[in-house]
Design a protein around this motif. Sequence first.
Motif, PDB file in Angstrom:
ATOM      1  N   PHE A 199      -7.793   4.984   7.982  1.00 27.70           N
ATOM      2  CA  PHE A 199      -9.037   5.626   7.546  1.00 27.70           C
ATOM      3  C   PHE A 199     -10.218   4.688   7.756  1.00 27.70           C
ATOM      4  N   ASP A 200     -11.248   5.233   8.438  1.00 24.60           N
ATOM      5  CA  ASP A 200     -12.501   4.511   8.624  1.00 24.60           C
ATOM      6  C   ASP A 200     -13.618   5.520   8.411  1.00 24.60           C
ATOM      7  N   GLU A 201     -14.371   5.352   7.338  1.00 25.91           N
ATOM      8  CA  GLU A 201     -15.375   6.356   6.973  1.00 25.91           C
ATOM      9  C   GLU A 201     -16.435   6.532   8.053  1.00 25.91           C
ATOM     10  N   ASP A 213      -4.616   6.123   2.178  1.00 24.38           N
ATOM     11  CA  ASP A 213      -5.619   6.114   1.119  1.00 24.38           C
ATOM     12  C   ASP A 213      -6.991   6.453   1.695  1.00 24.38           C
ATOM     13  N   ALA A 214      -7.708   7.379   1.002  1.00 24.06           N
ATOM     14  CA  ALA A 214      -9.058   7.765   1.411  1.00 24.06           C
ATOM     15  C   ALA A 214      -9.766   8.338   0.190  1.00 24.06           C
ATOM     16  N   ALA A 227      -5.603   9.372  18.267  1.00 27.59           N
ATOM     17  CA  ALA A 227      -4.830   8.151  18.055  1.00 27.59           C
ATOM     18  C   ALA A 227      -3.529   8.215  18.837  1.00 27.59           C
ATOM     19  N   ASP A 228      -3.099   7.089  19.337  1.00 31.56           N
ATOM     20  CA  ASP A 228      -1.827   7.026  20.057  1.00 31.56           C
ATOM     21  C   ASP A 228      -0.658   7.207  19.087  1.00 31.56           C
ATOM     22  N   LEU A 238     -10.720  16.747   5.321  1.00 33.35           N
ATOM     23  CA  LEU A 238     -10.013  15.573   5.802  1.00 33.35           C
ATOM     24  C   LEU A 238      -8.592  15.664   5.238  1.00 33.35           C
ATOM     25  N   LEU A 239      -7.633  15.839   6.116  1.00 30.37           N
ATOM     26  CA  LEU A 239      -6.226  15.869   5.731  1.00 30.37           C
ATOM     27  C   LEU A 239      -5.655  14.467   5.921  1.00 30.37           C
TER      28      LEU A 239
END
Length: 536
Positions: A520-522, A465-466, A426-427, A459-460
Amino acid sequence: MTRIFETPLYPYRRSADQDAATTVRHPAIVVGAGPVGLAAAIDLAMQGVPVVVLDENDKVSFGSRAICFSKRTLEILDRLGVDPSLVAKGVTWNLGKVFFGERQVYEFNLLPEAGHKRPAFINLQQYYLEQYLVERVNKLAAEGKPIEIRGRSRVIDVSPANDHVALTVDTPDGPYALEADWLIACDGANSPIRARLGLDFVGRVFEDNFLIADVRMDADFPTERWFWFDPPFNKGQSALLHKQPDGVWRIDLQLGWNIDKEKEKQPENVVPRLKAMLGEDVSFELEWVSIYTFQCRRMESFRHGRVLFAGDSAHQVSPFGARGANSGIQDADNLVWKLKLVMDGTAPESLLDTYDAERLHGADENILNSSRSTDFITPKSDTSRLFRNAVLDLSEKFAFARPLVNSGRLSVPCAYDGSALNGPDADGLPARTRPGTPLPDAPVAGGWLMDRVGGRFQLLTIDIDAPKGLEADGIAVECLALSPEDDPEGMLKERFLGEASGAVYLLRPDQHVVARWTTFDEAEVAAALLKSLGRG
């Protein structure tokens, strides 16, 4: 007084395998009970993989050998459950000083920032590290974990096949046959397994020799790394001084190329050299003396079917820079989680090719830095020497020249930039935590970040939210959710967020970053996970 390196820690005992009616096959066999082989075996056993360690000796190494263990190595040892008193036993240091002739030209700090559980380096004789590792093996065995060390068990023949590796092991009771689904060769720089398979190194042998001496003495030198170029006690050459536990000091003295190695190792020749350095009135005792030649070499490939090479059996570098044992333990750290997944059928066998690719990258990085150090320490022409000396003179007053001084670029963690296992980035997030890098430590509420990661996929999430956990194609991923309340000193934000408001990091079992996002994208996490398994 009996010293640890004189005591058999895993004496020979006849194995049931020697009396079996048919050849016994083990899931994993490690050859070599040095730091790399023991680290690999411990990691395998902790993951439930039955492992046998074969070693031709029955005790730890004689002489301090490797002495500088880096922060990254200490973090790996923490993950492996090695007694943390190892760090207290070692001599902690962050500061190094560089001398030219009789004057100090500058000093440097290897860990200038706060907020790390472990120091930049500790100095500890290799035999103590091996003792701590053997104690961890024994503890695991007592807990019922499937691990065993067989001392005085020398591998005299190796025959790879498509689905196993056949071994012949010599013992005090005679030879016997064994088989392994997978063989990890950690049998040192002169690797008999490498020789039996007809494999060799590629690289350089430098035309120089160094006297290395462990000296027991009472001295008031500070706990620092001191390196001299052209000192008055070793004119035209170089010298190095390190403190170790138990009043032992490591001294390296450059000798040149055309020497009689056996003659130079004799006390009547070593003692005058040390007196010239330490002073005639300093009382000392020689504990160990050796002479080494700079070598920067590696195998063309670390994987040969079901035989996997790690540590000095796979690559060699000159001692300056503390890159030998540290890089070998990183080999084991990279290899074992991949081997476990392959053995379980969760990942394709081709995942092991990424061990080869990633650790070849690490070896090449070490060889490049080690070669540059050697060229600077031992210039091979008058022009090179003039340049070197000019850089040293300038470094005393001008900071711009100090990065050009190379008394042994010290080991840093390897980042697997460009690895086939890396996922998306990610940028706007800090470069130091990009995919392929080992996670940096940071203080978090209740302790340290590095104590909460490793040994599994995680997953850190930081202020994102995740779910508490997720699964992708049978692989479980545990979620470690942190918030601003877990960041009492602001170092999570500094090291993991930068200017972003939140971040998601997918982590490998060896604490390296797979991928990272600011949301977050599962589905994206699942795709990155499968890619890190070699299934993307």
